[in-house]
Structures are given as structure tokens and as C-alpha cells.
Scaffold this motif. Structure first.
Motif, PDB file in Angstrom:
ATOM      1  N   ILE A   1     -11.712   9.022   5.949  1.00  0.00           N
ATOM      2  CA  ILE A   1     -13.083   8.482   5.997  1.00  0.00           C
ATOM      3  C   ILE A   1     -13.860   9.121   7.136  1.00  0.00           C
ATOM      4  O   ILE A   1     -15.031   9.507   6.978  1.00  0.00           O
ATOM      5  N   ARG A   2     -13.242   9.256   8.288  1.00  0.00           N
ATOM      6  CA  ARG A   2     -13.920   9.873   9.425  1.00  0.00           C
ATOM      7  C   ARG A   2     -14.188  11.349   9.165  1.00  0.00           C
ATOM      8  O   ARG A   2     -15.203  11.899   9.642  1.00  0.00           O
ATOM      9  N   TYR A   3     -13.322  12.009   8.412  1.00  0.00           N
ATOM     10  CA  TYR A   3     -13.542  13.422   8.083  1.00  0.00           C
ATOM     11  C   TYR A   3     -14.783  13.579   7.205  1.00  0.00           C
ATOM     12  O   TYR A   3     -15.622  14.448   7.453  1.00  0.00           O
ATOM     13  N   VAL A   4     -14.914  12.744   6.174  1.00  0.00           N
ATOM     14  CA  VAL A   4     -16.079  12.817   5.296  1.00  0.00           C
ATOM     15  C   VAL A   4     -17.350  12.513   6.083  1.00  0.00           C
ATOM     16  O   VAL A   4     -18.386  13.170   5.914  1.00  0.00           O
ATOM     17  N   ASN A   5     -17.302  11.530   6.957  1.00  0.00           N
ATOM     18  CA  ASN A   5     -18.482  11.144   7.727  1.00  0.00           C
ATOM     19  C   ASN A   5     -18.862  12.210   8.737  1.00  0.00           C
ATOM     20  O   ASN A   5     -20.048  12.475   8.962  1.00  0.00           O
ATOM     21  N   ASP A   6     -17.887  12.834   9.363  1.00  0.00           N
ATOM     22  CA  ASP A   6     -18.166  13.805  10.417  1.00  0.00           C
ATOM     23  C   ASP A   6     -18.591  15.158   9.852  1.00  0.00           C
ATOM     24  O   ASP A   6     -19.458  15.824  10.424  1.00  0.00           O
TER      25      ASP A   6
ATOM     26  N   GLU B   1       0.834  -1.201   0.000  1.00  0.00           N
ATOM     27  CA  GLU B   1       0.000   0.000   0.000  1.00  0.00           C
ATOM     28  C   GLU B   1       0.870   1.252   0.000  1.00  0.00           C
ATOM     29  O   GLU B   1       1.867   1.331   0.709  1.00  0.00           O
ATOM     30  N   LYS B   2       0.457   2.213  -0.773  1.00  0.00           N
ATOM     31  CA  LYS B   2       1.250   3.422  -0.973  1.00  0.00           C
ATOM     32  C   LYS B   2       1.045   4.432   0.146  1.00  0.00           C
ATOM     33  O   LYS B   2       1.965   5.188   0.486  1.00  0.00           O
ATOM     34  N   HIS B   3      -0.167   4.458   0.737  1.00  0.00           N
ATOM     35  CA  HIS B   3      -0.515   5.476   1.718  1.00  0.00           C
ATOM     36  C   HIS B   3      -0.737   4.836   3.083  1.00  0.00           C
ATOM     37  O   HIS B   3      -1.272   3.721   3.176  1.00  0.00           O
ATOM     38  N   PRO B   4      -0.351   5.511   4.165  1.00  0.00           N
ATOM     39  CA  PRO B   4      -0.593   4.962   5.512  1.00  0.00           C
ATOM     40  C   PRO B   4      -2.090   4.806   5.767  1.00  0.00           C
ATOM     41  O   PRO B   4      -2.897   5.651   5.389  1.00  0.00           O
ATOM     42  N   ARG B   5      -2.421   3.727   6.426  1.00  0.00           N
ATOM     43  CA  ARG B   5      -3.839   3.466   6.681  1.00  0.00           C
ATOM     44  C   ARG B   5      -4.426   4.458   7.674  1.00  0.00           C
ATOM     45  O   ARG B   5      -5.631   4.695   7.662  1.00  0.00           O
ATOM     46  N   ARG B   6      -3.613   5.007   8.509  1.00  0.00           N
ATOM     47  CA  ARG B   6      -4.145   5.990   9.453  1.00  0.00           C
ATOM     48  C   ARG B   6      -4.649   7.213   8.717  1.00  0.00           C
ATOM     49  O   ARG B   6      -5.679   7.794   9.095  1.00  0.00           O
ATOM     50  N   ASN B   7      -3.973   7.613   7.647  1.00  0.00           N
ATOM     51  CA  ASN B   7      -4.454   8.730   6.846  1.00  0.00           C
ATOM     52  C   ASN B   7      -5.771   8.375   6.160  1.00  0.00           C
ATOM     53  O   ASN B   7      -6.666   9.222   6.027  1.00  0.00           O
ATOM     54  N   VAL B   8      -5.892   7.119   5.723  1.00  0.00           N
ATOM     55  CA  VAL B   8      -7.124   6.687   5.074  1.00  0.00           C
ATOM     56  C   VAL B   8      -8.278   6.705   6.068  1.00  0.00           C
ATOM     57  O   VAL B   8      -9.376   7.202   5.765  1.00  0.00           O
ATOM     58  N   VAL B   9      -8.065   6.171   7.263  1.00  0.00           N
ATOM     59  CA  VAL B   9      -9.117   6.151   8.282  1.00  0.00           C
ATOM     60  C   VAL B   9      -9.508   7.572   8.679  1.00  0.00           C
ATOM     61  O   VAL B   9     -10.700   7.886   8.830  1.00  0.00           O
TER      62      VAL B   9
END
Length: 316
Positions: free
Chosen positions: A59-64, A48-56
Motif C-alpha cells: 500500500i505504501r509503495y502504491v501511494n509513494d 490470512e494467507k499473506h503477512p500484513r507487513r507485505n500488505v502495508v
């Protein structure tokens, strides 16, 4: 079984600036629950190219905040298509359900309770659908006068959901409740009792007892009730609905797919449970909640005296 994403790239994680970003303690809870990356599987795959913490966090930013996927800030360092891809794959593979189920048991253990609850509370909420919601997946709720979809929740006695299901808003609550209870009993066979409002009464009570072995009880409105009133048991699921509305993505339904709408609600409770696990456990309640059935004290006899001057009572 949980895995750790040890093959994450060495890309620097940006500074946490948004309220929806994970803290170090929250990430320690969520990271072991994420599915194993493809490069660590026997089938192999590209790292994976990007850290999963950035992905999570994205996702939480879009949801919140309720923004569009295309509006994911570049501060996360992840393209919006990549973020949406993880959101969709984790939902379709069933990983999101496991990410939600394991913290639920951890929260109950954290508060000194049994990890498996035996009682649930049911309720539904109708939400307006945007123009992106197709006609085939929306309906009109005549009781609430809402054109959109309906969310069905089953929560434990702490208000944390065990199951979330989204349907059209047109069917009566007792119709999709059969599917909700069937899903619930298939994943939680230890359940014995369920509370709901009067809309879940009638033939549904006999059906739940005969086919599922579940005792369904209704909590009716109080006599001579005018307007809103806090009712025993039901206030817990109503509070859970208010937690859903804190995430702006859930205020109105924009999802084209029903499964995506369920995923937004699931991410809302995952965030809530991760934060609870990073805080001290809740102390046990020493007194019952005011709306719960308790022994009422005898009313005191107060002598009422009419101190109105007799001169004011004389007809003019």
C-alpha cells in the motif's frame, strides 16, 4: 484498544528494498495499530494467507510511487487484488482513522507536547482530476483554474493533520469548511482556536463561534504584498500540503471515490508519523520562527552620502 496480529502466517517476509518499505522500528509502531484478523475474533474466519507487513508495504509503495494497483510488484508476494482489498476494508471499517489518530497523539508525546491540541490551522488545495474522476465528484476552481477536487486540511501547530476532507473544487472554501469544522469538533471537542486565510472569514467566523464554540481567526496577506510570502501560522499548513505532494499518488487525483482520495492522504501522514516516532524527539525551539510576531529591533540610522561626482550630474 490495539491488537497484535499474532496469527500471521509463517511466510517469509521479503527483503526490504524499496524506500517506502517499513523498517523494523516503523513496523513495531504500526503493527499494534492494525485491526484484529478475522480468525482471532469470536465470529471466526479464515487465517490470512499473506503477512500484513507485505500488505502495508505494498500500500505504501502504491501511494509513494503513484503506480496503478494492477502494477503492484510481485516482489511483495501479495496479489494486487488482496492489497486493494485490505486498503478498501480498512478505510470502510474506520480502522484507517484509528491508525492515523493514535500515532498523532504519540508523536506529540514523543516531542514533549500535550497529546490533545487546542489550536488548528485550516487551508485547502485544488488538484487536477484525471479522466477516472467522475463528473459528479469534480468541479472547476475559478481562482486556481483547476478542474478536479479540493483537499481541506486541519493541522496542529506541528503541521500534522487532525482531519482531512475532499470535495469538489468548485465550492468556495467557506462552504465545505462548515462540514470540516463540525467533523473536527465532534472528534476533538477540546479545540478552542483555529487560524485560516481570509477566504474563511465573514459569516463563517460567527457560525463557528455560535454553533461550535470555536474562535476562528483569519491571517490576512501583508500590505503591499507582491507574490508569495511566508505568513504567520499559515506556513504550517502550507508545509503540510508540501508533505502531501511528496507522495506521487497525491500529485494528481486518479481515485474514482472521494473516500479513496482521503485514504491516500491519510496513508501519507501515517508514513510520516511512523518515521518521526523512530527518530529522536525534536528539540524545543529556542527562538520564534522569523514569520511569527516578535519584537522587532529598532532600525539603525545609516547616513547616506552621495558620492556621485558632480561632473556626471552636469547636463550635456
Amino acid at each position: 484498544m490495539t491488537h497484535s496480529n499474532s496469527a500471521a502466517p509463517a511466510t517469509a517476509v521479503p527483503k526490504r528494498t524499496c524506500p517506502s518499505d517499513t523498517t523494523e522500528a516503523e513496523w513495531a509502531v504500526l503493527e499494534p495499530l492494525l485491526p484484529t484478523s478475522a480468525c482471532q475474533l469470536s465470529t471466526g474466519g479464515r487465517p490470512e494467507k499473506h503477512p500484513r507487513r507485505n500488505v502495508v508495504d505494498a500500500i505504501r509503495y502504491v501511494n509513494d510511487n503513484g503506480c496503478k494497483w494492477r502494477s503492484v510488484p510481485v516482489d511483495f508476494g501479495v496479489p494486487w487484488r488482496t492489497v486493494f482489498g485490505f486498503f478498501q476494508r480498512w478505510r470502510a471499517s474506520g480502522a484507517l482513522a484509528r491508525i492515523h489518530a493514535e500515532p498523532h497523539e504519540q508523536v506529540r508525546l514523543h516531542d514533549g507536547l500535550d497529546p490533545r491540541t487546542v489550536a488548528v490551522i485550516l487551508d485547502s488545495q485544488s488538484v487536477k482530476g484525471a479522466e477516472t474522476v467522475s463528473q459528479d465528484t469534480r468541479g472547476f476552481d475559478g481562482g486556481k483554474l483547476v478542474n478536479g477536487r479540493k483537499r481541506h486540511l486541519a493541522v496542529d501547530m506541528r503541521g500534522l493533520p487532525l482531519s482531512v476532507m475532499v470535495t469538489k473544487a468548485s465550492p468556495h472554501d467557506s462552504v465545505p469548511a462548515r462540514d470540516l469544522l463540525f467533523r473536527l469538533m465532534s472528534t476533538h471537542p477540546e479545540l478552542a482556536t483555529a487560524w485560516a486565510d481570509s477566504a474563511y472569514g465573514g459569516p463563517l467566523i460567527e457560525w463557528a463561534d455560535s454553533f461550535l464554540g470555536l474562535t476562528l481567526k483569519t491571517v490576512p496577506r501583508r500590505k503591499n504584498q507582491n507574490g508569495f510570502a511566508v505568513l504567520a501560522k499559515r506556513w504550517r499548513v502550507e508545509r503540510a500540503i508540501s508533505w502531501i505532494m511528496r507522495a506521487r499518488r497525491n500529485v494528481r487525483d486518479y481515485a474514482r471515490l472521494i473516500s479513496h482520495n482521503e485514504a491516500y492522504i491519510t496513508w501519507t501522514f501515517i508514513t510520516l508519523m511512523a518515521r518521526r516516532l523512530t527518530r529522536p524527539p525534536r528539540p524545543p525551539r529556542t527562538i520564534p520562527h522569523p514569520v511569527e510576531p516578535v519584537s522587532k529591533p529598532k532600525p539603525k540610522c545609516i547616513e547616506c552620502r552621495d558620492r556621485t561626482p558632480s561632473a556626471l550630474l552636469r547636463p550635456r
